[in-house]
Design a protein around this motif. Structure first.
Motif: not given
Length: 221
Positions: A60-68, A77-82, A123-128
């Motif tokens: 999350s920290s890296v993805a948010a930085f990249l997106a900005q 990604g965690d926001d979309y877990h059922p 930019v998406v976070t996902c453990s994949a």
């Protein structure tokens, strides 16, 4: 690799024999004023940058930085877990493949929606964690010309990640889940050239800058 299209060459008529003595300077001027071929710039590719890795690696920290830094939409990604997935993880129960397919499909669609709305990437976070999960996400790029899916894999030692997860407050992921994720992890190798590997043993600022540098180096590949 950029492709360039050159204008067709311009043919300059030679002076007739009986005019060769007339204003040779003007003839030379005409020749040197011929416009040079202009390289046509290719359009920017639209990138889906998927920041991956086990819990605690700093997705999350890296993805948010990249997106900005790249001025791109950010999908956590965690926001979309059922709810049922969140409950299982909160109870220390590892997710199965069946638990993850619907979640992965949701993330694919969210990324596609961002591009369809006009964004030049996201930019998406996902453990994949597994190769088949990454292949599933790659299908977005295979479905439409001009869309490129790339992964930023945050690589870390399991003990380091356990320490980080233990320090978290009010997060559903428990430290004992980190070991289960490492058991399930299929680390990317040379057979996945669209994966950027970034070591996360340094400070957060160092990791963020390393990830950004690697991403920017591949923006036009």
């Amino acid at each position: 690799m950029h492709r360039y299209t050159l204008r067709s060459s311009v043919q300059v008529p030679l002076p007739k024999p009986d005019t060769l003595s007339l204003d040779l300077d003007a003839a030379l001027a005409r020749r040197t004023s011929i416009p040079k071929p202009v390289a046509k710039q290719t359009e920017h590719l639209r990138h889906i940058w998927v920041v991956t890795g086990p819990a605690g690696c700093g997705k999350s920290s890296v993805a948010a930085f990249l997106a900005q830094a790249l001025e791109l939409p950010y999908i956590e990604g965690d926001d979309y877990h059922p709810p049922e997935n969140v409950k299982k993880m909160s109870d220390g129960v590892p997710l199965t493949d069946e638990d993850r397919w619907g979640w992965l499909d949701t993330l694919r669609h969210k990324a596609s929606e961002e591009l369809e709305s006009g964004a030049m990437g996201c930019v998406v976070t996902c453990s994949a964690l597994k190769r088949r999960y990454r292949d599933f996400i790659r299908q977005v790029g295979q479905a439409e010309v001009g869309i490129v899916v790339r992964f930023v894999y945050l690589r870390a030692d399991v003990e380091l990640l356990i320490q980080r997860v233990k320090a978290r407050k009010n997060h559903f992921m428990k430290d004992d889940m980190v070991r289960s994720q490492f058991i399930a992890l299929e680390e990317p190798d040379s057979s996945e050239p669209d994966v950027i590997s970034v070591d996360v043993s340094g400070s957060l600022a160092e990791v963020q800058q390393d990830a950004l540098r690697e991403v920017e180096a591949r923006m036009f590949e």
